[in-house]
Design an enzyme around this catalytic site. Sequence first.
Site, PDB file in Angstrom:
ATOM      1  N   HIS A  21       0.818  -1.197   0.000  1.00 45.24           N
ATOM      2  CA  HIS A  21       0.000   0.000   0.000  1.00 45.24           C
ATOM      3  C   HIS A  21       0.861   1.260   0.000  1.00 45.24           C
ATOM      4  O   HIS A  21       0.368   2.351   0.268  1.00 45.24           O
ATOM      5  CB  HIS A  21      -0.926  -0.008   1.214  1.00 45.24           C
ATOM      6  CG  HIS A  21      -1.998  -1.063   1.133  1.00 45.24           C
ATOM      7  ND1 HIS A  21      -1.713  -2.404   1.190  1.00 45.24           N
ATOM      8  CD2 HIS A  21      -3.341  -0.971   0.980  1.00 45.24           C
ATOM      9  CE1 HIS A  21      -2.837  -3.100   1.079  1.00 45.24           C
ATOM     10  NE2 HIS A  21      -3.829  -2.259   0.943  1.00 45.24           N
ATOM     11  N   VAL A  76      -1.427  -0.398  17.398  1.00 41.34           N
ATOM     12  CA  VAL A  76      -2.147  -0.018  16.177  1.00 41.34           C
ATOM     13  C   VAL A  76      -2.531  -1.273  15.404  1.00 41.34           C
ATOM     14  O   VAL A  76      -1.665  -1.984  14.882  1.00 41.34           O
ATOM     15  CB  VAL A  76      -1.302   0.923  15.287  1.00 41.34           C
ATOM     16  CG1 VAL A  76      -2.102   1.318  14.047  1.00 41.34           C
ATOM     17  CG2 VAL A  76      -0.863   2.159  16.059  1.00 41.34           C
ATOM     18  N   ASP A 123      -4.395  -2.749  12.164  1.00 38.76           N
ATOM     19  CA  ASP A 123      -4.772  -2.347  10.803  1.00 38.76           C
ATOM     20  C   ASP A 123      -5.057  -3.628  10.033  1.00 38.76           C
ATOM     21  O   ASP A 123      -4.138  -4.384   9.721  1.00 38.76           O
ATOM     22  CB  ASP A 123      -3.625  -1.558  10.170  1.00 38.76           C
ATOM     23  CG  ASP A 123      -3.891  -1.156   8.715  1.00 38.76           C
ATOM     24  OD1 ASP A 123      -5.030  -1.352   8.241  1.00 38.76           O
ATOM     25  OD2 ASP A 123      -2.959  -0.658   8.068  1.00 38.76           O
ATOM     26  N   MET A 124      -6.343  -3.879   9.746  1.00 39.34           N
ATOM     27  CA  MET A 124      -6.661  -5.161   9.118  1.00 39.34           C
ATOM     28  C   MET A 124      -7.866  -5.052   8.201  1.00 39.34           C
ATOM     29  O   MET A 124      -8.785  -4.276   8.440  1.00 39.34           O
ATOM     30  CB  MET A 124      -6.928  -6.225  10.183  1.00 39.34           C
ATOM     31  CG  MET A 124      -8.156  -5.971  11.029  1.00 39.34           C
ATOM     32  SD  MET A 124      -8.417  -7.307  12.224  1.00 39.34           S
ATOM     33  CE  MET A 124     -10.080  -6.931  12.765  1.00 39.34           C
ATOM     34  N   TRP A 161     -17.458 -16.690   9.134  1.00 41.44           N
ATOM     35  CA  TRP A 161     -18.720 -15.936   9.102  1.00 41.44           C
ATOM     36  C   TRP A 161     -18.642 -14.664   9.939  1.00 41.44           C
ATOM     37  O   TRP A 161     -19.355 -13.702   9.681  1.00 41.44           O
ATOM     38  CB  TRP A 161     -19.872 -16.831   9.581  1.00 41.44           C
ATOM     39  CG  TRP A 161     -19.644 -17.449  10.937  1.00 41.44           C
ATOM     40  CD1 TRP A 161     -19.948 -16.917  12.145  1.00 41.44           C
ATOM     41  CD2 TRP A 161     -19.054 -18.716  11.198  1.00 41.44           C
ATOM     42  NE1 TRP A 161     -19.588 -17.755  13.167  1.00 41.44           N
ATOM     43  CE2 TRP A 161     -19.029 -18.883  12.616  1.00 41.44           C
ATOM     44  CE3 TRP A 161     -18.544 -19.746  10.390  1.00 41.44           C
ATOM     45  CZ2 TRP A 161     -18.506 -20.021  13.230  1.00 41.44           C
ATOM     46  CZ3 TRP A 161     -18.038 -20.877  11.004  1.00 41.44           C
ATOM     47  CH2 TRP A 161     -18.024 -21.004  12.408  1.00 41.44           C
ATOM     48  N   LYS A 162     -17.759 -14.631  10.932  1.00 43.86           N
ATOM     49  CA  LYS A 162     -17.634 -13.433  11.767  1.00 43.86           C
ATOM     50  C   LYS A 162     -17.062 -12.269  10.952  1.00 43.86           C
ATOM     51  O   LYS A 162     -17.526 -11.132  11.050  1.00 43.86           O
ATOM     52  CB  LYS A 162     -16.755 -13.731  12.979  1.00 43.86           C
ATOM     53  CG  LYS A 162     -17.342 -14.789  13.903  1.00 43.86           C
ATOM     54  CD  LYS A 162     -16.413 -15.111  15.061  1.00 43.86           C
ATOM     55  CE  LYS A 162     -16.984 -16.218  15.933  1.00 43.86           C
ATOM     56  NZ  LYS A 162     -16.083 -16.562  17.052  1.00 43.86           N
ATOM     57  N   GLY A 167       1.516  -3.395  16.104  1.00 45.37           N
ATOM     58  CA  GLY A 167       2.355  -2.199  16.111  1.00 45.37           C
ATOM     59  C   GLY A 167       3.822  -2.512  16.325  1.00 45.37           C
ATOM     60  O   GLY A 167       4.697  -1.759  15.880  1.00 45.37           O
TER      61      GLY A 167
END
Length: 340
Positions: free
Chosen positions: A53, A180, A182-183, A234-235, A310
């Site tokens: 990214h 932190v 981030d997913m 499914w979660k 993090g």
Amino acid sequence: MAVVAGGTGHRIAVADVVRQLEAVLESRGFSAPRAATCARLFAEASVDGVSSHGLNRFPRFIGQVDRGIVRHDREPAAVASFAAWERWDGQLGPGNLNALASTQRAMALAQTHGLGLVALANTNHWMRGGSYGWHAAERGMALIAWTNTLPNMPPWGGTSPRLGNNPLVVAVPHGDAPVVLDMAMSQFSYGRMETHASRGEALPQPGGFDSEGRLTSDPAAILQSQRTLPMGSWKGAGLALVLDLLAAMLSDGRATVDIGARPEESGVSQVFIAIDVARANGPTRLVQRVLDDLMTDIPVDPTQPVRHPGEQVRRARAENLREGVPVDVDVWRTIGELLR
């Protein structure tokens, strides 16, 4: 430009990376200050070990600028205010600049109200979502932020993309060592799968299904089928759905189903919630106590200590600031060819 050979490729000094990206952005009409901020955000993603990214994403971003999908001179405009909650229109501007501005506005609201929420409609891909979590946490604020996306993940029990993998960021300040998270809602982000596929590498564990419906660790097969596996099964699918609903509802923007009707991903909806945790009693002591307890656990693999979100970023950042940004030679060559 200083290029240093690295163990897995090449490294380039951070300042040189930023200058090159700035030059490309300014050649596309970005003002010098906006080019500097945009370039820094891309470079920092790679510095922090998220090249999918960062630099690897930059050519695609410039392609969207060239096609008019990303409008380089547009900035967010205020639409409505409900005290600590505001709606803004991203006007299809650069997603990372819009997201940073929204984070900063949410933080300003939190300074006044204790909590600030900015709901942003009609924006573009925010690139690396963790950037905004780090920005807030390093300034002493917690941040919860998420974005919807184009349809790229089947609902649980389904076979075709109907959900977005709607990345979520949760950042908790803790001095120079914030927590932190981030997913994406998929087991692996599309950016990471693309990186593995370009290297001919398998994923570390199954991340989706191939065109025959078989669970696989082959990223190329998953990218072809677009049947990525929701994290937590499914979660993850359920969480992706409610994040999409809230992003579109709070911003009065597009839901994933609407984004999928556009020629390519654009006009997404995002939410940024900043919390002034300094108003709480002893947040630093609490975070340290919890982390200390985590680190006492016995690791499954003695060579891989227990870690929290993090930690890996901080290690990558320290190494890459010292030794230079790891670059894919082909990606760097492409970036050089973008300069007009």
